[in-house]
Design a protein around this motif. Structure first.
Motif, short mmCIF file in Angstrom:
data_model
loop_
_atom_site.label_atom_id
_atom_site.label_comp_id
_atom_site.label_asym_id
_atom_site.label_seq_id
_atom_site.Cartn_x
_atom_site.Cartn_y
_atom_site.Cartn_z
N TYR A 138 84.00 39.30 46.98
CA TYR A 138 85.50 39.79 46.96
C TYR A 138 86.51 39.84 47.34
N VAL A 139 87.21 39.28 47.27
CA VAL A 139 89.09 39.92 48.27
C VAL A 139 89.49 39.55 47.16
N THR A 140 91.04 41.09 49.07
CA THR A 140 92.17 40.57 47.80
C THR A 140 92.87 40.57 48.65
N ALA A 141 94.10 39.82 48.53
CA ALA A 141 95.00 39.23 49.95
C ALA A 141 95.79 39.81 49.28
N TYR A 169 93.18 38.15 43.85
CA TYR A 169 92.28 38.94 43.44
C TYR A 169 91.23 37.31 43.59
N GLU A 170 89.72 37.60 44.53
CA GLU A 170 88.96 36.30 44.34
C GLU A 170 88.06 36.80 44.74
N ILE A 171 86.92 36.21 43.81
CA ILE A 171 85.14 36.06 43.70
C ILE A 171 84.63 35.10 43.74
N TRP A 172 83.57 35.28 45.32
CA TRP A 172 83.27 33.69 45.50
C TRP A 172 81.68 34.10 45.18
N SER A 223 78.95 32.86 47.06
CA SER A 223 78.91 33.89 48.73
C SER A 223 80.05 33.73 49.62
N PRO A 224 79.81 34.54 50.98
CA PRO A 224 80.27 34.45 51.85
C PRO A 224 81.00 33.26 52.18
N ALA A 225 79.44 31.66 52.46
CA ALA A 225 80.17 30.76 53.21
C ALA A 225 80.79 30.13 51.89
N HIS A 226 81.42 30.31 50.90
CA HIS A 226 81.82 29.55 49.89
C HIS A 226 82.88 30.06 50.34
N LEU A 227 83.19 31.39 50.71
CA LEU A 227 84.83 31.74 51.08
C LEU A 227 84.81 31.21 52.07
N GLU A 228 84.17 30.72 52.81
CA GLU A 228 84.57 30.44 54.55
C GLU A 228 84.88 29.21 54.88
N ALA A 229 83.50 28.77 53.64
CA ALA A 229 84.49 26.76 53.33
C ALA A 229 85.76 26.82 52.50
N HIS A 230 86.36 27.84 52.12
CA HIS A 230 87.68 28.12 51.32
C HIS A 230 89.30 27.98 52.08
N GLY A 231 88.34 28.48 53.22
CA GLY A 231 89.86 29.05 53.95
C GLY A 231 90.26 27.39 55.03
N ARG A 232 88.57 27.12 54.77
CA ARG A 232 89.64 25.52 55.70
C ARG A 232 89.64 24.47 55.07
N THR A 233 90.26 24.68 53.69
CA THR A 233 90.74 23.67 52.66
C THR A 233 92.02 23.39 53.02
N PRO A 234 92.29 21.49 52.96
CA PRO A 234 93.69 21.12 53.27
C PRO A 234 95.06 21.88 52.45
N HIS A 235 94.26 22.03 51.32
CA HIS A 235 95.54 22.79 50.08
C HIS A 235 96.37 24.30 50.75
N MET A 236 94.77 25.07 51.20
CA MET A 236 95.14 26.17 52.18
C MET A 236 95.72 26.12 53.52
N PRO A 258 102.23 39.45 58.29
CA PRO A 258 100.75 38.86 57.76
C PRO A 258 100.28 39.35 56.75
N SER A 259 99.56 38.51 55.72
CA SER A 259 98.82 38.61 54.56
C SER A 259 98.19 39.68 55.39
N GLU A 260 97.66 40.74 54.26
CA GLU A 260 96.55 41.62 54.39
C GLU A 260 95.53 41.35 53.38
N VAL A 261 94.33 40.08 54.09
CA VAL A 261 93.11 39.99 53.46
C VAL A 261 92.00 41.46 53.60
N ALA A 262 91.83 41.82 52.47
CA ALA A 262 90.63 42.87 52.13
C ALA A 262 88.79 42.64 51.92
N LEU A 263 88.07 42.75 52.05
CA LEU A 263 86.74 42.09 52.12
C LEU A 263 86.19 43.13 51.19
N TRP A 264 85.78 42.84 50.19
CA TRP A 264 84.76 44.48 48.92
C TRP A 264 83.35 44.16 48.96
#
Length: 97
Positions: free
Chosen positions: A5-8, A52-55, A57-70, A84-90
């Motif tokens: 779970y992520v909030t940014a 507000y995000e739900i992934w 797995s952690p691996a899916h979130l990690e892959a998300h961070g490497r996408t061209p659109h991000m 800077p953005s305030e990102v929290a993992l829950w």
């Protein structure tokens, strides 16, 4: 694997809220189509935006961070944000007795 779970929180620079919202909206559909994305919602309170995000797995979130659109979104919003953005993992808290 456990859900992630992520909030940014992204804060607009003075006078840039509309432009920031426009750029943030551009990634929503692409992110929702990513493997492992269970939820990706954008919220707004004045010039402050919350993802507000739900992934799956952690691996899916990690892959998300490497996408061209991000990468494109980060580049497009760099001059529109106040800080800077305030990102929290829950973690989910099990409440069933």
């Amino acid at each position: 694997m456990a859900k992630t779970y992520v909030t940014a929180v992204i804060t607009a620079r003075e006078g840039c809220a509309a432009a920031l919202e426009s750029e943030l909206r551009k990634v929503v559909d692409a992110v929702r189509a990513e493997p492992g994305c269970l939820r990706y919602d954008l919220h707004r309170a004045g010039g402050v935006f919350l993802f507000y995000e739900i992934w799956a797995s952690p691996a899916h979130l990690e892959a998300h961070g490497r996408t061209p659109h991000m990468a494109a979104m980060h580049a497009a919003t760099a001059d529109l944000t106040a800080r800077p953005s305030e990102v929290a993992l829950w973690e989910a808290v099990e409440t069933a007795g």
